[in-house]
Design a protein around this motif. Structure first.
Motif: not given
Ligand code: NAD
Ligand code: COI
Length: 332
Positions: A154-157, A174-176, A211-213, A258-260
């Motif tokens: 997604g955005h961050i990845g 990997f991303d579904p 599901e991701n837990t 680990m930031d979380t």
């Molecule tokens: P996003 O929604 O843009 O992207 C998430 C991606 O994960 C999606 O493309 C989705 O299809 C994919 N996904 C879901 N389950 C999956 C799985 N089992 N395997 C592979 N891919 C899977 O979200 P984003 O903006 O990129 O943010 C990602 C995560 O970062 C957020 O959900 C949040 O938990 C975390 N985050 C952390 C901080 C921090 O300060 N540490 C800040 C913001 C967000």
């Protein structure tokens, strides 16, 4: 119209004032206190609230707002996993979040910590502070020699992928829900197992869904390469911390960013100096030389905080005027 904001920190205050100045028609009030059943009354007379906190937005908290006729709530952050969405639905809440305030903030932090783990900078810093200026055995691994597996594009990845490629790493993902551009460029493997088998570094960028837990657990770790580095700047619940500790002890996992942390609520973003640290497991992790703990600060940059505040107020302004907000949270 009136908007009331909860838990406004000192570093957010200038941006609240900036927004209020450019919206003189809206009365803006705020407090530094968290939203709770007790503090909900501060919002009395408001049409909507702007919030951010890691503390849960419980049924009781939402009810306390609804009792005052307030059902328009705008989060200044991305994650909504701490909102009782069933109760929100029952009470007719409209909720917005800020899904994209600065993906770079988090991706950059994850990338910096990845590089630090690979170059053993924590060990070097400790050695140097203690007067040990020898090289060996603190030898680094170059990022360009790693295959970096990104879970969630997604955005961050996606930004993390770009940065790691900039370092010269081979990046797989990997991303579904595959991104068309990344797919065309051949980044995706077909299964998580393939990613586990190939990656030297694995970075999580997925939401904490049911599901991701604990998707990172002893059986997923067993599928990974020896000396793998795990990076979790996403959500604590994704990782079975005990399983990672076992793997660190065995030397299977070479490093853990680990930031979380799954038990971070009430511990992170608090001052434990001169107090008994409340979590032995976390204390142990903090003191390991191959573990880098940060207290959920990946997002915490001036760029991100300004966007979070301005966007959340914009969203709430739309909601209280009965307009569709840009980034509604789906409640079903
Ligand atoms: P996003 O929604 O843009 O992207 C998430 C991606 O994960 C999606 O493309 C989705 O299809 C994919 N996904 C879901 N389950 C999956 C799985 N089992 N395997 C592979 N891919 C899977 O979200 P984003 O903006 O990129 O943010 C990602 C995560 O970062 C957020 O959900 C949040 O938990 C975390 N985050 C952390 C901080 C921090 O300060 N540490 C800040 C913001 C967000
Ligand atoms: C989010 O935006 O979901 C985060 O994880 C950062 C939060 C601590 C503000």
């Amino acid at each position: 119209k009136r908007i009331f904001a909860f838990s406004i920190r000192k570093d957010e205050e200038p941006y609240v004032k900036e927004w209020a100045k450019s919206h003189p028609e809206i009365e803006v009030g705020y407090t530094d206190e968290l939203l709770s059943p007790k503090t909900a009354k501060y919002a009395e007379g408001a049409d909507g609230v702007v919030v951010y906190q890691q503390l849960s937005y419980t049924a009781e908290t939402l009810q306390a707002l609804a009792d005052q006729g307030i059902t328009k709530m705008s989060l200044r952050n991305v994650g909504v996993d701490n909102v009782d969405l069933a109760k929100a639905k029952e009470l007719g809440f409209e909720i917005t979040n800020v899904p994209v305030y600065s993906p770079n903030a988090i991706a950059e932090h994850a990338a910096i910590q990845t590089a630090r783990i690979l170059r053993q900078t924590k060990v070097l810093d400790e050695k140097i502070e203690n007067g040990d200026l020898r090289w060996a055995p603190t030898i680094g691994r170059e990022v360009r020699d790693q295959t970096v597996g990104v879970i969630g594009t997604g955005h961050i990845g996606r930004v993390y992928m770009q940065i790691m490629e900039g370092f010269g790493a081979k990046v797989i993902a990997f991303d579904p829900y595959e991104n068309a551009e990344l797919k065309a460029k051949g980044y995706y493997v077909n299964t998580l197992d393939e990613l586990y088998a190939q990656a030297d570094v694995i970075s999580l960028h997925v939401p904490a869904t049911k599901e991701n837990t604990h998707m990172i657990n002893s059986s997923s770790i067993a599928k990974m390469k020896d000396d793998v580095v795990l990076v979790n700047c996403s959500r604590g619940a994704l990782v079975d911390t005990d399983a990672v500790i076992k793997a660190l002890d065995k030397g299977k996992v070479a490093g853990f960013v680990m930031d979380t942390y799954e038990d971070e609520v009430g511990i992170f973003n608090a001052d434990w100096r001169n107090k008994t640290f409340p979590d032995k497991r976390l204390e142990d992790l903090i003191h390991r030389s191959n573990v880098l703990v940060t207290p959920h600060t990946a997002f915490y940059t001036t760029h991100a905080v300004r966007n979070m505040v301005l966007k959340a107020f914009d969203n709430n302004c739309e909601l209280i005027h009965g307009k569709p907000a840009d980034t509604p949270v789906k409640i079903d």
